[in-house]
Each structure stands twice: as C-alpha cells, then as structure tokens.
Write a protein that holds these residues in place. Structure first.
Motif, PDB file in Angstrom:
ATOM      1  N   LYS A 279     107.884 -36.577  17.922  1.00  0.00           N
ATOM      2  CA  LYS A 279     107.926 -37.913  18.509  1.00  0.00           C
ATOM      3  C   LYS A 279     106.531 -38.501  18.404  1.00  0.00           C
ATOM      4  O   LYS A 279     105.560 -37.850  18.782  1.00  0.00           O
ATOM      5  N   ILE A 280     106.442 -39.724  17.888  1.00  0.00           N
ATOM      6  CA  ILE A 280     105.139 -40.400  17.814  1.00  0.00           C
ATOM      7  C   ILE A 280     105.170 -41.601  18.759  1.00  0.00           C
ATOM      8  O   ILE A 280     106.001 -42.503  18.608  1.00  0.00           O
ATOM      9  N   HIS A 281     104.287 -41.583  19.742  1.00  0.00           N
ATOM     10  CA  HIS A 281     104.184 -42.678  20.700  1.00  0.00           C
ATOM     11  C   HIS A 281     103.222 -43.718  20.143  1.00  0.00           C
ATOM     12  O   HIS A 281     102.209 -43.360  19.529  1.00  0.00           O
ATOM     13  N   ILE A 282     103.542 -44.979  20.388  1.00  0.00           N
ATOM     14  CA  ILE A 282     102.722 -46.017  19.805  1.00  0.00           C
ATOM     15  C   ILE A 282     102.217 -46.976  20.886  1.00  0.00           C
ATOM     16  O   ILE A 282     102.970 -47.378  21.772  1.00  0.00           O
ATOM     17  N   TYR A 283     100.932 -47.281  20.791  1.00  0.00           N
ATOM     18  CA  TYR A 283     100.274 -48.171  21.757  1.00  0.00           C
ATOM     19  C   TYR A 283      99.658 -49.372  21.048  1.00  0.00           C
ATOM     20  O   TYR A 283      99.315 -49.308  19.862  1.00  0.00           O
ATOM     21  N   TYR A 284      99.497 -50.421  21.847  1.00  0.00           N
ATOM     22  CA  TYR A 284      98.832 -51.649  21.412  1.00  0.00           C
ATOM     23  C   TYR A 284      97.514 -51.732  22.179  1.00  0.00           C
ATOM     24  O   TYR A 284      97.499 -51.469  23.394  1.00  0.00           O
ATOM     25  N   ALA A 285      96.422 -52.067  21.487  1.00  0.00           N
ATOM     26  CA  ALA A 285      95.125 -52.129  22.169  1.00  0.00           C
ATOM     27  C   ALA A 285      94.364 -53.372  21.746  1.00  0.00           C
ATOM     28  O   ALA A 285      94.438 -53.805  20.587  1.00  0.00           O
ATOM     29  N   LYS A 286      93.624 -53.935  22.695  1.00  0.00           N
ATOM     30  CA  LYS A 286      92.855 -55.165  22.433  1.00  0.00           C
ATOM     31  C   LYS A 286      91.614 -55.199  23.311  1.00  0.00           C
ATOM     32  O   LYS A 286      91.499 -54.405  24.248  1.00  0.00           O
ATOM     33  N   SER A 287      90.737 -56.145  23.038  1.00  0.00           N
ATOM     34  CA  SER A 287      89.460 -56.273  23.767  1.00  0.00           C
ATOM     35  C   SER A 287      88.683 -54.959  23.656  1.00  0.00           C
ATOM     36  O   SER A 287      88.548 -54.210  24.621  1.00  0.00           O
ATOM     37  N   LEU A 288      88.211 -54.706  22.459  1.00  0.00           N
ATOM     38  CA  LEU A 288      87.606 -53.411  22.133  1.00  0.00           C
ATOM     39  C   LEU A 288      86.093 -53.420  22.340  1.00  0.00           C
ATOM     40  O   LEU A 288      85.428 -54.415  22.076  1.00  0.00           O
ATOM     41  N   HIS A 289      85.581 -52.295  22.803  1.00  0.00           N
ATOM     42  CA  HIS A 289      84.134 -52.052  22.849  1.00  0.00           C
ATOM     43  C   HIS A 289      83.851 -50.936  21.847  1.00  0.00           C
ATOM     44  O   HIS A 289      84.542 -49.915  21.865  1.00  0.00           O
ATOM     45  N   PHE A 290      82.859 -51.136  20.995  1.00  0.00           N
ATOM     46  CA  PHE A 290      82.610 -50.151  19.937  1.00  0.00           C
ATOM     47  C   PHE A 290      81.421 -49.256  20.251  1.00  0.00           C
ATOM     48  O   PHE A 290      80.400 -49.710  20.756  1.00  0.00           O
ATOM     49  N   GLY A 291      81.592 -47.960  19.951  1.00  0.00           N
ATOM     50  CA  GLY A 291      80.513 -46.980  20.101  1.00  0.00           C
ATOM     51  C   GLY A 291      80.528 -46.016  18.926  1.00  0.00           C
ATOM     52  O   GLY A 291      80.895 -46.393  17.812  1.00  0.00           O
ATOM     53  N   GLU A 292      80.196 -44.767  19.182  1.00  0.00           N
ATOM     54  CA  GLU A 292      80.118 -43.740  18.133  1.00  0.00           C
ATOM     55  C   GLU A 292      81.504 -43.190  17.777  1.00  0.00           C
ATOM     56  O   GLU A 292      82.383 -43.118  18.641  1.00  0.00           O
ATOM     57  N   THR A 293      81.678 -42.762  16.512  1.00  0.00           N
ATOM     58  CA  THR A 293      82.903 -42.042  16.130  1.00  0.00           C
ATOM     59  C   THR A 293      82.638 -40.537  16.153  1.00  0.00           C
ATOM     60  O   THR A 293      81.493 -40.101  16.032  1.00  0.00           O
ATOM     61  N   HIS A 294      83.699 -39.753  16.343  1.00  0.00           N
ATOM     62  CA  HIS A 294      83.594 -38.279  16.323  1.00  0.00           C
ATOM     63  C   HIS A 294      84.800 -37.731  15.582  1.00  0.00           C
ATOM     64  O   HIS A 294      85.864 -37.569  16.188  1.00  0.00           O
ATOM     65  N   PHE A 295      84.665 -37.488  14.295  1.00  0.00           N
ATOM     66  CA  PHE A 295      85.796 -36.990  13.515  1.00  0.00           C
ATOM     67  C   PHE A 295      85.997 -35.494  13.741  1.00  0.00           C
ATOM     68  O   PHE A 295      85.034 -34.770  14.010  1.00  0.00           O
ATOM     69  N   ASP A 296      87.248 -35.061  13.601  1.00  0.00           N
ATOM     70  CA  ASP A 296      87.523 -33.619  13.611  1.00  0.00           C
ATOM     71  C   ASP A 296      86.920 -33.002  12.354  1.00  0.00           C
ATOM     72  O   ASP A 296      86.683 -33.697  11.364  1.00  0.00           O
ATOM     73  N   ASP A 297      86.713 -31.679  12.397  1.00  0.00           N
ATOM     74  CA  ASP A 297      86.112 -30.958  11.255  1.00  0.00           C
ATOM     75  C   ASP A 297      86.919 -31.110   9.974  1.00  0.00           C
ATOM     76  O   ASP A 297      86.372 -31.083   8.881  1.00  0.00           O
ATOM     77  N   ASP A 298      88.267 -31.225  10.128  1.00  0.00           N
ATOM     78  CA  ASP A 298      89.112 -31.247   8.931  1.00  0.00           C
ATOM     79  C   ASP A 298      89.525 -32.665   8.546  1.00  0.00           C
ATOM     80  O   ASP A 298      90.481 -32.850   7.816  1.00  0.00           O
ATOM     81  N   GLU A 299      88.840 -33.691   9.061  1.00  0.00           N
ATOM     82  CA  GLU A 299      89.219 -35.041   8.642  1.00  0.00           C
ATOM     83  C   GLU A 299      88.026 -35.832   8.108  1.00  0.00           C
ATOM     84  O   GLU A 299      86.894 -35.663   8.539  1.00  0.00           O
ATOM     85  N   TYR A 300      88.327 -36.654   7.106  1.00  0.00           N
ATOM     86  CA  TYR A 300      87.352 -37.598   6.584  1.00  0.00           C
ATOM     87  C   TYR A 300      88.058 -38.943   6.523  1.00  0.00           C
ATOM     88  O   TYR A 300      89.053 -39.111   5.832  1.00  0.00           O
ATOM     89  N   ILE A 301      87.530 -39.888   7.281  1.00  0.00           N
ATOM     90  CA  ILE A 301      88.263 -41.132   7.525  1.00  0.00           C
ATOM     91  C   ILE A 301      87.411 -42.351   7.196  1.00  0.00           C
ATOM     92  O   ILE A 301      86.235 -42.399   7.550  1.00  0.00           O
ATOM     93  N   GLU A 302      88.037 -43.301   6.513  1.00  0.00           N
ATOM     94  CA  GLU A 302      87.384 -44.589   6.271  1.00  0.00           C
ATOM     95  C   GLU A 302      88.061 -45.616   7.192  1.00  0.00           C
ATOM     96  O   GLU A 302      89.282 -45.720   7.204  1.00  0.00           O
ATOM     97  N   VAL A 303      87.269 -46.341   7.979  1.00  0.00           N
ATOM     98  CA  VAL A 303      87.831 -47.323   8.916  1.00  0.00           C
ATOM     99  C   VAL A 303      87.873 -48.693   8.250  1.00  0.00           C
ATOM    100  O   VAL A 303      86.888 -49.147   7.667  1.00  0.00           O
ATOM    101  N   LEU A 304      89.042 -49.353   8.309  1.00  0.00           N
ATOM    102  CA  LEU A 304      89.222 -50.683   7.719  1.00  0.00           C
ATOM    103  C   LEU A 304      89.580 -51.677   8.819  1.00  0.00           C
ATOM    104  O   LEU A 304      90.329 -51.337   9.735  1.00  0.00           O
ATOM    105  N   LYS A 305      89.039 -52.887   8.726  1.00  0.00           N
ATOM    106  CA  LYS A 305      89.460 -53.959   9.632  1.00  0.00           C
ATOM    107  C   LYS A 305      90.159 -55.003   8.773  1.00  0.00           C
ATOM    108  O   LYS A 305      89.539 -55.610   7.903  1.00  0.00           O
ATOM    109  N   VAL A 306      91.460 -55.158   8.998  1.00  0.00           N
ATOM    110  CA  VAL A 306      92.277 -55.986   8.106  1.00  0.00           C
ATOM    111  C   VAL A 306      92.882 -57.151   8.902  1.00  0.00           C
ATOM    112  O   VAL A 306      93.506 -56.916   9.951  1.00  0.00           O
TER     113      VAL A 306
END
Ligand code: MG
Length: 178
Positions: free
Chosen positions: A118-145
């Motif tokens: 089961k995948i639960h889905i949320y909506y989020a807004k009014s964001l504050h940005f800080g540091e990212t912390h990726f898991d050891d086994d992930e490499y992620i590129e963040v896109l703003k579309v």
C-alpha cells in the motif's frame, strides 16, 4: 457478489530485506487455488509544491527497469511505521523540504494481482528548504517542474511510475473541480 478466498496454508519461499515471497493455498467455493504473493511493508509518497506552483519530482535509476525514472519523493515504511511522519521524513531526506501544509490524499495499491503493498500519498505546500540526507543506496536528482508540465509528462507517458502518475492526476482533477 465477490467470493471471499479463505487462506488454507501459507509457505514462506523467501524473506529478504524489503519483500517476503509466499505461496498460499486458498479456498474458492469448493475449489482449492494457489496464490503467489509478494509482501511489502508499504510506502509513502509526497506531492510537494513550491510557492511558484512547481511540483517537486526526483529522478533516480530504477534497477528492475534499468532506467532513470521520474517520481514523487517517496520511501518505504518500516514495519507498522506511521505513514504520516514517514512522508515528512522522506521529503526532508530526499528534497530537504519541510512543509507548513501537509494533507492526506489517499492510498494506492500499485499492483493488485500478486503484490501486497500500500502506498499512501500526501500533498504538501509552503515548503522550507534545508539539507538533504540520501540513503546509502540511493542517488537522486531533484527536479522542480511547473505543474502543467508535470501533467503533460504523465499524458505523454514520460512519467511512467504509477504512484507519480496517479498523484499528479488526482491533484489536477481536484483543481479542475474547483
Ligand atoms: Mg526514496
């Protein structure tokens, strides 16, 4: 009428870190049927928007498809973990964002024939940005579309991930109802 299938027996075939594979016998009317199952703790994904109405997507290599896929920020749940706080954690880890507005949209079943996830889905807004912390086994590129563009990416099949397509189209449909 839907016939309920009562489980008669369950054999554990494989237990890994994220999935468990079982073969079960079930009773369907007077017959015994075999069901192959993959069990997963479930996941959570977040459709997060910037103040400029861009949706935040992440691109990462997905091993089963040997392809870079565009998705909503998401993560798997620990056993019995609360999906509300897990969604906030994943958004913080993958995107470095904390939202002021955070709302539940619903639950998705990504593959209903053999997979218990089961995948639960949320909506989020009014964001504050800080540091990212990726898991050891992930490499992620963040896109703003821009959101309109993201809807187009679902319609032209550039976005193939089911939870991402569903989330984007749910939000687009909600906006059209207003
Ligand atoms: Mg993830």
């Amino acid at each position: 009428m839907i016939a309920f299938e009562e489980t008669i027996s369950s054999e554990l075939i494989y237990k890994g870190k994220i999935i468990e594979v079982r073969v079960e016998q079930a009773k369907l009317f007077d017959r015994e049927v075999t069901r192959e199952l993959v069990l997963h703790n479930g996941g959570v994904c977040v459709a997060a928007f910037t103040d400029d109405d861009e949706i935040i997507l992440v691109k990462q290599f997905r091993y089963p498809f040997k392809e870079g896929l565009i998705e909503l920020p998401a993560g798997k749940l620990e056993k019995n973990e609360d999906h509300y706080s897990a969604g906030l954690r994943e958004l913080a880890e993958e995107v470095g964002a904390t939202p002021d507005i955070y709302e539940y949209l619903g639950v998705l079943y990504p593959s209903v024939a053999y997979l218990y996830e089961k995948i639960h889905i949320y909506y989020a807004k009014s964001l504050h940005f800080g540091e990212t912390h990726f898991d050891d086994d992930e490499y992620i590129e963040v896109l703003k579309v821009p959101f309109e563009e993201a809807v187009e990416m679902v319609l032209n099949n550039e976005i193939k991930d089911a939870k991402t397509a569903a989330g984007i189209l749910m939000i687009a449909a909600k906006r059209n109802k207003k």
